[in-house]
Design a protein around this motif. Structure first.
Motif, mmCIF file in Angstrom:
data_model
loop_
_atom_site.group_PDB
_atom_site.id
_atom_site.type_symbol
_atom_site.label_atom_id
_atom_site.label_comp_id
_atom_site.label_asym_id
_atom_site.label_seq_id
_atom_site.Cartn_x
_atom_site.Cartn_y
_atom_site.Cartn_z
ATOM 1 N N LEU A 1 7.452 7.929 -2.436
ATOM 2 C CA LEU A 1 6.753 9.715 -1.685
ATOM 3 C C LEU A 1 5.949 9.885 -2.108
ATOM 4 C CD1 LEU A 1 10.453 11.206 -0.954
ATOM 5 C CD2 LEU A 1 9.455 9.836 0.271
ATOM 6 N N SER A 2 5.045 8.754 -3.979
ATOM 7 C CA SER A 2 4.202 9.975 -4.631
ATOM 8 C C SER A 2 2.653 9.445 -3.802
ATOM 9 C CB SER A 2 4.094 8.975 -5.583
ATOM 10 O OG SER A 2 3.758 7.895 -5.289
ATOM 11 N N THR B 1 0.719 -1.487 -0.063
ATOM 12 C CA THR B 1 -0.246 0.056 0.222
ATOM 13 C C THR B 1 0.379 1.127 0.025
ATOM 14 O OG1 THR B 1 0.246 -0.183 1.826
ATOM 15 C CG2 THR B 1 -1.689 -1.089 1.249
ATOM 16 N N ASP B 2 0.542 2.900 -0.056
ATOM 17 C CA ASP B 2 1.403 3.450 -0.554
ATOM 18 C C ASP B 2 1.792 3.972 0.697
ATOM 19 O OD1 ASP B 2 -1.428 4.776 -2.160
ATOM 20 O OD2 ASP B 2 0.596 4.192 -3.143
ATOM 21 N N ALA B 3 0.704 3.908 2.144
ATOM 22 C CA ALA B 3 1.979 4.807 3.177
ATOM 23 C C ALA B 3 2.892 3.257 3.357
ATOM 24 C CB ALA B 3 0.891 3.746 4.276
ATOM 25 N N GLU B 4 2.820 1.745 3.466
ATOM 26 C CA GLU B 4 3.570 0.847 3.264
ATOM 27 C C GLU B 4 5.049 1.624 2.386
ATOM 28 O OE1 GLU B 4 1.644 -2.662 2.361
ATOM 29 O OE2 GLU B 4 1.133 -3.049 4.582
ATOM 30 N N ARG B 5 5.385 1.780 1.534
ATOM 31 C CA ARG B 5 5.449 1.551 0.633
ATOM 32 C C ARG B 5 6.409 3.143 1.023
ATOM 33 N NH1 ARG B 5 2.390 2.284 -4.213
ATOM 34 N NH2 ARG B 5 2.527 0.017 -4.408
ATOM 35 N N GLY B 6 5.897 3.533 1.498
ATOM 36 C CA GLY B 6 6.792 5.045 1.894
ATOM 37 C C GLY B 6 7.550 5.013 3.009
ATOM 38 N N ARG B 7 7.073 4.048 3.989
ATOM 39 C CA ARG B 7 7.619 3.849 5.766
ATOM 40 C C ARG B 7 8.665 2.987 4.707
ATOM 41 N NH1 ARG B 7 2.796 1.885 7.836
ATOM 42 N NH2 ARG B 7 3.396 -0.020 7.392
ATOM 43 N N LEU B 8 9.131 2.046 4.197
ATOM 44 C CA LEU B 8 9.993 1.383 4.027
ATOM 45 C C LEU B 8 10.748 2.125 3.351
ATOM 46 C CD1 LEU B 8 7.954 -1.971 3.792
ATOM 47 C CD2 LEU B 8 10.369 -1.092 5.532
ATOM 48 N N ALA B 9 10.362 3.386 2.084
ATOM 49 C CA ALA B 9 11.344 3.873 1.338
ATOM 50 C C ALA B 9 13.046 3.876 1.655
ATOM 51 C CB ALA B 9 11.304 5.295 1.023
ATOM 52 N N ARG B 10 12.943 4.275 3.199
ATOM 53 C CA ARG B 10 13.920 4.354 3.967
ATOM 54 C C ARG B 10 15.291 3.296 3.963
ATOM 55 N NH1 ARG B 10 14.423 7.130 8.500
ATOM 56 N NH2 ARG B 10 11.730 6.812 8.693
ATOM 57 N N THR B 11 14.473 1.931 4.668
ATOM 58 C CA THR B 11 15.198 1.000 4.669
ATOM 59 C C THR B 11 15.771 0.209 3.458
ATOM 60 O OG1 THR B 11 13.028 0.923 5.651
ATOM 61 C CG2 THR B 11 14.902 -1.432 6.011
ATOM 62 N N ARG B 12 14.548 0.641 2.011
ATOM 63 C CA ARG B 12 15.164 0.276 0.750
ATOM 64 C C ARG B 12 16.518 0.702 0.389
ATOM 65 N NH1 ARG B 12 12.042 -0.017 -4.315
ATOM 66 N NH2 ARG B 12 13.823 -0.903 -5.029
ATOM 67 N N ALA B 13 16.773 1.730 0.986
ATOM 68 C CA ALA B 13 17.736 2.698 0.391
ATOM 69 C C ALA B 13 18.290 2.575 1.415
ATOM 70 C CB ALA B 13 17.102 4.499 0.735
ATOM 71 N N ALA B 14 18.850 1.946 2.214
ATOM 72 C CA ALA B 14 19.846 1.968 3.218
ATOM 73 C C ALA B 14 20.532 0.787 2.600
ATOM 74 C CB ALA B 14 18.957 1.599 4.715
ATOM 75 N N HIS B 15 19.181 -0.347 2.556
ATOM 76 C CA HIS B 15 19.916 -1.543 1.808
ATOM 77 C C HIS B 15 20.522 -1.778 0.432
ATOM 78 C CE1 HIS B 15 18.231 -4.558 4.913
ATOM 79 N NE2 HIS B 15 17.518 -3.791 5.209
ATOM 80 N N ALA B 16 20.407 -0.636 -0.046
ATOM 81 C CA ALA B 16 21.324 -0.542 -1.193
ATOM 82 C C ALA B 16 21.948 -0.287 -2.031
ATOM 83 C CB ALA B 16 19.758 0.035 -2.457
ATOM 84 N N LYS B 17 22.904 -0.901 -1.991
ATOM 85 C CA LYS B 17 24.350 -0.213 -1.884
ATOM 86 C C LYS B 17 24.499 0.703 -2.274
ATOM 87 C CE LYS B 17 25.420 -5.029 -0.548
ATOM 88 N NZ LYS B 17 24.377 -5.263 -0.613
ATOM 89 N N ALA B 18 23.951 1.902 -2.299
ATOM 90 C CA ALA B 18 24.428 3.404 -2.754
ATOM 91 C C ALA B 18 25.309 4.361 -2.016
ATOM 92 C CB ALA B 18 23.006 3.824 -3.072
ATOM 93 N N PRO B 19 25.705 5.222 -2.054
ATOM 94 C CA PRO B 19 26.703 6.159 -1.563
ATOM 95 C C PRO B 19 25.484 6.979 -0.273
ATOM 96 C CG PRO B 19 26.507 7.085 -3.797
ATOM 97 C CD PRO B 19 26.207 5.378 -3.512
ATOM 98 N N ALA B 20 24.798 7.290 -0.882
ATOM 99 C CA ALA B 20 23.947 8.268 -0.050
ATOM 100 C C ALA B 20 22.315 7.418 -0.099
ATOM 101 C CB ALA B 20 23.874 9.703 -0.376
ATOM 102 N N ALA B 21 21.745 7.564 0.372
ATOM 103 C CA ALA B 21 19.946 7.289 0.752
ATOM 104 C C ALA B 21 19.355 8.071 0.088
ATOM 105 C CB ALA B 21 19.673 7.244 2.433
ATOM 106 N N GLN B 22 19.027 7.339 -1.106
ATOM 107 C CA GLN B 22 18.012 7.956 -2.375
ATOM 108 C C GLN B 22 16.904 7.136 -2.104
ATOM 109 O OE1 GLN B 22 18.950 10.413 -4.193
ATOM 110 N NE2 GLN B 22 21.168 10.902 -3.547
ATOM 111 N N LEU B 23 15.956 8.104 -1.844
ATOM 112 C CA LEU B 23 14.389 7.923 -1.842
ATOM 113 C C LEU B 23 13.900 8.263 -2.947
ATOM 114 C CD1 LEU B 23 13.396 10.170 1.576
ATOM 115 C CD2 LEU B 23 13.679 7.962 1.050
ATOM 116 N N SER B 24 13.317 7.510 -3.694
ATOM 117 C CA SER B 24 12.214 7.094 -4.910
ATOM 118 C C SER B 24 11.392 8.756 -5.191
ATOM 119 C CB SER B 24 12.491 5.759 -5.619
ATOM 120 O OG SER B 24 11.145 5.462 -4.587
ATOM 121 N N ALA B 25 11.276 8.773 -5.705
ATOM 122 C CA ALA B 25 9.720 9.549 -5.786
ATOM 123 C C ALA B 25 8.464 8.363 -5.807
ATOM 124 C CB ALA B 25 10.045 10.787 -7.346
#
Lengths: 376, 494
Positions: B252-253, B225-249
């Motif tokens: 957040l939509s 659901t939208d709320a779950e997606r928003g809540r987990l956006a940061r977890t995903r960014a943290a697990h992805a091995k990216a240099p800075a946590a990037q939230l996908s648009a």
């Protein structure tokens, strides 16, 4: 007689909860080149003061003061080992050497000192005439003449037992640049704490809960009048003509609160009587003071670190209960009159029998011969 | 002796503020138990004193916690309150539609509460059966298994088709025809079937199959659901091995404004600076969506604010507690974004401007000094603002009474004739009301940024421009419109 100098320090509006009022203290001048760190102890401690004297208390934490210029340890690192921690019958116990001990600098940390906050000040109070009567009058027992007042003890209430102090500290909003706080319970000033640096204050803000308070403060927190916030008086705005006037009224109110807070802290500022230096730290000195113990308003013990120009880098005070101050005053009066009971009784305006009763009530009955101890 | 009309108006205002601000969760000052105790008292008081108004409030745009509480009280005590005659048809319609507006998890928890309170009258059973009939029970049984099971047992609702075997029997040794149930059965063995299940159900299976977190979150995203997606956006960014946590648009939509702000406030300042374009775009989208949902009347009321001055309290108490971190500040910033998008001239001042004065970099810091920001924002440009809004939790301490004094000066000496409102996101259970900053300033509760419109509406009532009968008529009109629009939709909500 000396006075504390609050130069370079200003006050912010107080925040209140139940009977607790906390006045934030800010530093205008640049921070002194010292940093404080907290070293958890959480144990009973027997501190070896010298070859024959021990100081025993529950010590929640020790403070380590180091020069800010040298390498800094991160918060939470275990600093130098102070003594062996043992368990005696389920309670943690530690033997420490000296209340204020110098720490040499090693590769990771700058040089400094480790001291036990508040205990440095209390030891100064307990050491008052600790050796007992100097003159062997017939009224004094052998024990008093040989061993003095050992053990000399005082009891305090811990901050965690004070009503709503925990809540008040939790909801307190720390200002930017706040380096200290003055704690009022009901109408009484309980304690003043000042630290060198705002980050140090943030780390030490909750240590009011492990601090020691005289027992009257316990009752004051419970039954004292609720500390109402002091709102801006609306009538001050009755003559404004423009927005600049409104700003001027706000500024004037701020200045008035400053003056009021400074006045409320007068009793601490004028407290020091027996100032003594405990240790020198470069340009700074760790000192402690006891107040004038004559029956009167407030008696504040304290310890502080002052710079060469007299500015306070660190201050911590403790308010004695009247009964404790009376005890100290009794010893001082007896000592001032060469421990002669009739002269001292005249000076205090009581009969000798009443003075003997006072000595017994104060808990010093052991210094009198047995036949004098009976009340009658 | 105050007259009955004034008492009634104060009671209704008390209840509406409670319904807008209280959520039964712990706040910065009071614990969860105290909050629940306070709201329970207010509800019981309204039920017995003003039952009709109490039921009509279900349609007034209050938050889901209080709507659930109203439904619970109405069902538990069918005969309590004044006016015994024929009120049930309207109440039943309101209850039915209120349940459909709420999230299913909350509704099933409400049913569990009714069960625990041993509420078993015919009306309750009818309401529950009506709700179950309107749902896709296969999906609900999969996602809320325990709740559906005990609800069916409570009301003796027949479990049609494969629902019975799915809920009450073991899955082993049989296959299901319903695709969802079959996917669930297969997920015990096959990893591919896990991705056909709803997110919360799939979580357990992912742990069982030891699927790496990043892969699981990426592939299950269409099912969130939208709320779950928003809540987990940061977890995903943290697990992805990216240099800075990037939230996908896209993550957040779907979030409402205050949830989006809460996500932003949880980011460190550097991350906010790095992604400010993404964040600003998401905020603008969310604000436009919120405005698009307003009725014409509400939109007109918003625009009637004119030149607006907004003071935001971002003191340390706006941080809230761990469960609802930064909620008060998020509501305040959401109100700012909404007003900024809807109105041409909005000036804002923070109680503690930390990083420039851009609210995107706000932080819950420092003590509550509201007098000077209010002064700054009212005197800023040559013309005085037409409306002043202050969003604060009411614990002003540097100094106390500052807002009162500045507003008093503005009104009596400097010619301010506009509209002033205090929006308070926090409910004080000791006084049964959100804490007021000033006696001359109307205080209205609001827990979501879009509540500002409801707040404006109730502010008019609170300022005495509307009588309690007028309010009742307005609520009734609103309730009938609400019911009618739902009937026009014709179907159950997902």
């Amino acid at each position: 007689m000396a006075e504390l100098s609050f130069a370079g320090l200003s006050f912010a509006p107080a925040q209140t909860w139940a009977s607790v009022r906390v006045v934030p203290i800010m530093r205008d001048a640049p921070a002194p080149p010292l940093r404080l760190a907290r070293q958890a102890v959480n144990a009973g401690a027997t501190v070896k003061l010298d070859a024959r004297t021990r100081y025993t208390s529950y010590v929640p934490h020790a403070l380590v003061v180091r020069s800010a210029a040298g390498p800094q340890a991160a918060y939470g690192t275990a600093l130098t080992k102070d003594g062996t921690l043992q368990k005696k019958r389920g309670h943690a116990w530690m033997d420490m050497h000296r209340l204020a001990k110098r720490l040499p600098s090693d590769g990771r940390h700058a040089g400094g000192a480790r001291f036990l906050p508040l205990h440095v000040a209390i030891e100064g109070f307990l050491a008052l005439h600790f050796g007992g009567p100097d003159v062997a009058w017939a009224a004094y027992s052998e024990r008093a003449l040989r061993h003095g007042f050992s053990p000399r003890w005082e009891a305090f209430c811990a901050g965690s037992g004070l009503y709503k102090l925990d809540d008040a500290l939790r909801w307190f909003e720390i200002r930017d640049g706040q380096v200290g706080a003055a704690l009022f319970l009901g109408s009484m000033l309980a304690s003043v704490m000042i630290t060198p640096h705002p980050d140090d204050y943030r780390a030490l803000h909750r240590t009011f809960l492990t601090d020691l308070f005289g027992d009257t403060l316990y009752w004051e927190a419970l039954y004292g009048a609720p500390a109402a916030p002091l709102p801006i008086a609306v009538h001050q705005m009755d003559h404004v003509q423009s927005w600049d006037d409104v700003a001027a009224v706000l500024d004037a109110d701020h200045a008035a609160r400053q003056a009021q807070s400074a006045a409320m802290l007068d009793e601490v500022r004028t407290a020091p009587r027996g100032l003594s230096t405990v240790m020198k730290l470069g340009a700074h000195k760790l000192m402690r003071f006891i107040p004038d113990l004559a029956p009167g308003a407030a008696h504040h013990l304290g310890e502080m670190i002052v710079g060469a120009d007299g500015h306070l880098a660190y201050l911590k005070t403790l308010r004695l209960a009247p009964k404790q101050a009376r005890r100290g005053h009794l010893l001082q009066t007896l000592a001032a009159h060469d421990w002669a009971l009739p002269t001292a009784a005249d000076a205090m305006g009581v009969t000798e029998k009443q003075l003997l009763n006072r000595i017994v009530d104060a808990g010093f009955g052991a210094m009198l011969r047995a036949h004098l101890r009976e009340r009658g | 002796m105050p007259d009955a009309a004034r008492i009634e108006r104060e009671d209704v205002l008390l209840f509406l503020n409670c319904c807008l601000a209280a959520t039964g969760q712990a706040t910065f000052v009071h614990g969860a138990h105290a909050q629940q105790f306070g709201t329970a008292f207010v509800h019981a008081y309204m039920l017995h004193g003003y039952r009709r108004l109490y039921a009509l409030c279900l349609a007034a745009g209050i938050n889901a916690y209080n709507a659930a509480e109203i439904v619970f009280q109405l069902l538990r005590a069918p005969r309590a309150g004044t006016e015994v005659h024929a009120r049930h048809p309207l109440e039943n319609a309101l209850i039915t539609h209120a349940l459909r507006e709420m999230s299913p998890a909350r509704v099933y928890r409400l049913f569990a509460r009714l069960r625990a309170a041993r509420v078993n009258n015919r009306r309750t059973r009818a309401v529950i059966k009506g709700y179950l009939a309107s749902r896709d029970l296969a999906f609900d049984a999969l996602k809320y298994r325990r709740h559906v099971k005990s609800t069916l047992k409570h009301v003796h609702h027949p479990a049609p088709g494969e629902l019975g075997p799915f809920l009450f029997q073991s899955p082993h040794g049989r296959t299901f025809d319903t695709p969802l149930f079959e996917a669930w059965r297969a997920a015990h063995f096959s990893e591919r079937a896990v991705y056909e299940l709803p997110y919360t159900v799939a979580e357990g299976f992912a742990a069982k199959h030891r699927i790496p977190r990043e892969r699981f979150l990426a592939r299950i995203e269409p099912r969130m659901t939208d709320a779950e997606r928003g809540r987990l956006a940061r977890t995903r960014a943290a697990h992805a091995k990216a240099p800075a946590a990037q939230l996908s648009a896209s993550a957040l939509s779907g979030l409402p404004l205050e949830r989006l702000w809460a996500t932003i406030l949880a980011l460190p300042l550097k991350a906010r600076e790095a992604q400010q374009d993404v964040l600003r775009a998401a905020l603008a989208r969310a604000a436009r969506r919120a405005l698009g949902r307003l009725t014409g009347e509400a939109r007109a009321q918003l625009e009637a604010l004119g030149r607006t001055a907004l003071v935001i309290d971002n003191s340390y108490s706006a941080r809230g507690v761990r469960q609802t971190r930064h909620r008060s500040l998020a509501v305040a910033l959401g109100v700012f974004t909404l007003l900024d998008t809807a109105l041409p001239d909005v000036r804002v001042a923070l109680s503690h401007p930390l990083h420039a004065s851009d609210p995107l970099f706000a932080h819950a810091h420092g003590d509550t000094a509201l007098a000077r920001p209010l002064l700054d924002v009212m005197r800023g440009t040559p013309r005085m603002p037409e409306s002043v809004l202050i969003v604060s939790d009411g614990w002003e301490n540097a100094p106390a009474g500052g807002v009162h004094a500045v507003l008093h000066a503005a009104r009596t000496r400097l010619g301010f004739r506009g509209f002033a409102l205090h929006i308070n996101p926090v409910f004080d259970p000791v006084d049964f009301a959100p804490r007021a900053l000033s006696t001359g300033l109307t205080t209205v509760g609001a827990r979501a940024s879009s509540d500002v419109v409801t707040a404006l509406f109730f502010a008019r009532f609170a300022q005495g421009l509307d009588t309690p009968e007028g309010l009742e008529h307005t609520l009734e009109r609103g309730a009938l419109a609400w019911l009618a629009e739902h009937d026009a939709d014709g179907g159950a909500h997902g």
